[in-house]
Design an enzyme around this catalytic site. Structure first.
Site, PDB file in Angstrom:
ATOM      1  N   SER A  52      -0.730  28.318 -33.552  1.00 54.11           N
ATOM      2  CA  SER A  52      -1.824  28.597 -32.792  1.00 54.11           C
ATOM      3  C   SER A  52      -2.332  30.083 -33.045  1.00 54.11           C
ATOM      4  O   SER A  52      -1.457  31.032 -33.418  1.00 54.11           O
ATOM      5  CB  SER A  52      -1.562  28.744 -31.058  1.00 54.11           C
ATOM      6  OG  SER A  52      -2.161  29.443 -30.444  1.00 54.11           O
ATOM      7  N   HIS A  82       4.402   0.787 -19.253  1.00 55.12           N
ATOM      8  CA  HIS A  82       3.494   1.690 -18.494  1.00 55.12           C
ATOM      9  C   HIS A  82       4.145   3.260 -18.503  1.00 55.12           C
ATOM     10  O   HIS A  82       3.749   3.946 -17.700  1.00 55.12           O
ATOM     11  CB  HIS A  82       3.800   1.424 -16.914  1.00 55.12           C
ATOM     12  CG  HIS A  82       3.445  -0.093 -16.706  1.00 55.12           C
ATOM     13  ND1 HIS A  82       2.457  -0.798 -16.407  1.00 55.12           N
ATOM     14  CD2 HIS A  82       4.401  -1.433 -16.785  1.00 55.12           C
ATOM     15  CE1 HIS A  82       2.466  -1.978 -16.122  1.00 55.12           C
ATOM     16  NE2 HIS A  82       3.756  -2.263 -16.327  1.00 55.12           N
ATOM     17  N   LYS A 103       3.899  28.700 -30.325  1.00 55.39           N
ATOM     18  CA  LYS A 103       3.248  27.257 -30.391  1.00 55.39           C
ATOM     19  C   LYS A 103       3.510  26.743 -32.047  1.00 55.39           C
ATOM     20  O   LYS A 103       3.274  27.404 -33.085  1.00 55.39           O
ATOM     21  CB  LYS A 103       1.776  27.238 -30.262  1.00 55.39           C
ATOM     22  CG  LYS A 103       1.122  27.237 -28.630  1.00 55.39           C
ATOM     23  CD  LYS A 103       1.767  26.379 -27.725  1.00 55.39           C
ATOM     24  CE  LYS A 103       1.347  24.892 -28.085  1.00 55.39           C
ATOM     25  NZ  LYS A 103      -0.006  24.789 -27.649  1.00 55.39           N
ATOM     26  N   GLU A 136      -1.689  13.873 -34.485  1.00 55.03           N
ATOM     27  CA  GLU A 136      -3.135  14.192 -33.732  1.00 55.03           C
ATOM     28  C   GLU A 136      -4.242  13.689 -34.702  1.00 55.03           C
ATOM     29  O   GLU A 136      -5.162  13.044 -34.145  1.00 55.03           O
ATOM     30  CB  GLU A 136      -3.268  15.539 -33.066  1.00 55.03           C
ATOM     31  CG  GLU A 136      -2.201  15.828 -31.990  1.00 55.03           C
ATOM     32  CD  GLU A 136      -2.253  17.239 -31.595  1.00 55.03           C
ATOM     33  OE1 GLU A 136      -2.435  17.522 -30.458  1.00 55.03           O
ATOM     34  OE2 GLU A 136      -2.331  18.121 -32.213  1.00 55.03           O
TER      35      GLU A 136
END
Ligand code: ARG
Length: 459
Positions: A278, A157, A284, A291
């Site tokens: 970024s 979980h 960033k 991803e």
């Protein structure tokens, strides 16, 4: 204007709009090496059976070799008038050697021809993907060995559950990929069947030697039913399903890499060369690659669902709907291959923050199950032990302490069976060591798995 290979029965030119929807040449041109390979085998067989002369066959074979080299060099413009790759090769052959070239299609239809090309394509794709799976597995094993004594929380979980060895976690992915490999290998058996000789749907009146062609093209066997052979795309669907499952596994691993690289977890660093930045936020550093692997998994599922849906309403045998099998197959193949290639490299670019990972195992009562197991060894039933430890956790939570920070006297108020050897059960590393069943997370068990995996990879 190129005359269609089926033009005889038609009074009018094909409308250009028809060509736009009907033509598959813009994508099935990719099948040309397989189409030529199939034609070469078919031509040799026609000569062997005396259906065409040896002399004709050798002229056709020379010309097919030339066409192959020209296609390799990329000199062709893939005009929509050609309709598809099968027409292009045949038309080019006829341009080269005249009416002799018209004999190549004897005893053959584009229906068994395209089924053959697709099988040859999938066969190669499976072999390339199997190699890439092994490469990714190797990267996982190397990473496991490099971090052999790193411990971390195991989660259920996404809540800290029990301490595990990081290599144990990594080897879980090794096992998933092993199943993927086996699925592709198993599926290969159903791909490696020759459809040629089925012709349009009902077989051929010519005395074709199908076994000879199967042998030329290294097929294990020939299809048993001509109607099935030209209308079957199960082998593509199976490939797409196997690719989907493989992508799903890589997506789960990617998800972990994304989470682990957050400042909240801070378990890993991915090297700069495998991250991006970024355009507005100068600080960033983003994990775009995992991803994207996660994102592209959806595409491959889409490819599978698309073809399943295409096939579901089709009466026997060939229907033009089936031309839709190609783009999804190519897309899934390309996507799966690049993702595997990236994953294998990406894993080498991951550095684990050992201190952070180990520190995470000491907060969150990860040894609570061990404490319950300890009580069971003192003669308490497991359910009762569970209740007692639950109360101890509640008490510790109120005190802002971990279990091992409670004093022996405090512990004894929960069960008189507890004595001072309890503390060896509350240590994370000794908790790990005790889980030494086969398949468990104890270093001894995990090391055995690594050795076994290395042997498997050598085979
Ligand atoms: N381009 C076609 C396909 O990919 C080849 C088979 C055409 N057969 C036919 N009967 N029109 O499906």
């Amino acid at each position: 204007m190129t005359q269609k290979i089926w033009g005889g029965r038609f009074r009018e030119e094909t409308d250009t709009l028809v060509n736009r929807l009907n033509a598959s040449i813009s994508f099935d041109k990719r099948l040309y090496p397989y189409d030529i390979k199939g034609s070469i085998a078919h031509c040799k067989m026609l000569a062997k059976q005396g259906i065409i002369s040896d002399d004709d066959a050798s002229k056709i074979l020379v010309a097919l070799g030339e066409i192959q080299r020209e296609l390799d060099r990329g000199v062709f413009s893939f005009d929509e008038n050609y309709e598809d790759i099968h027409s292009l090769v045949e038309k080019t052959l006829i341009n080269k050697i005249g009416s002799l070239g018209e004999k190549i299609h004897t005893g053959r239809s584009r229906n068994d021809q395209v089924a053959l090309d697709m099988r040859l394509f999938v066969r190669d794709a499976i072999n390339r993907i199997k190699d890439l799976i092994k490469k990714t597995q190797k990267a996982l094993i190397e990473l496991a060995e490099k971090n052999i004594d790193v411990i971390m929380p195991g989660y259920t979980h996404l809540q800290r559950a029990q301490p595990v060895l990081l290599p144990h976690h990594l080897l879980a992915y090794y096992e998933m990929l092993k199943r993927d490999y086996a699925r592709f290998e198993e599926g290969f058996k159903r791909v490696n069947i020759l459809p040629l000789g089925s012709a349009a749907l009902a077989g051929s009146t010519f005395d074709l030697d199908r076994e000879f062609v199967a042998n030329e093209l290294s097929f294990d066997s020939i299809s048993a039913n001509s109607m099935d052979a030209v209308s079957d795309r199960d082998f593509v669907l199976e490939f797409l399903f196997n690719s989907s499952t493989l992508m799903m596994h890589m997506s789960r691993l990617s998800e972990e890499l994304v989470i682990w690289s957050t400042q909240e977890f801070d378990f890993i660093t991915i090297s700069d060369s495998f991250c991006t930045g970024s355009s507005i936020m100068p600080q960033k550093k983003n994990p775009d690659l995992p991803e994207l692997i996660r994102g592209k998994t959806g595409r491959v599922y889409g490819d599978l669902l698309s073809l399943l849906t295409t096939m579901k309403g089709l009466p026997l045998t060939y229907n033009k709907d089936m031309q839709e099998d190609k783009e999804v197959l190519f897309d899934a193949t390309d996507t799966t291959e690049i993702c595997l290639e990236v994953m294998a490299r990406l894993l080498c670019e991951v550095t684990f923050n050992k201190e952070k990972m180990e520190a995470a195992t000491t907060k969150g009562y990860l040894v609570a199950t061990d404490l319950a197991d300890y009580l069971v060894r003192k003669g308490i039933t497991f359910r009762q032990a569970h209740e007692i430890v639950g109360q101890m956790v509640l008490f510790a939570l109120d005190q802002g302490k971990e279990l091992e920070q409670l004093s022996l006297d405090e512990m004894k108020t929960f069960s008189r069976q507890i004595n001072k050897n309890v503390f060896t059960w509350l240590d994370v590393r000794s908790s790990l060591k005790k889980r030494n069943l086969p398949g468990g997370t104890a270093p001894s068990a995990v090391k055995k798995c690594i050795q076994k995996a290395k042997k498997e990879l050598e085979e």
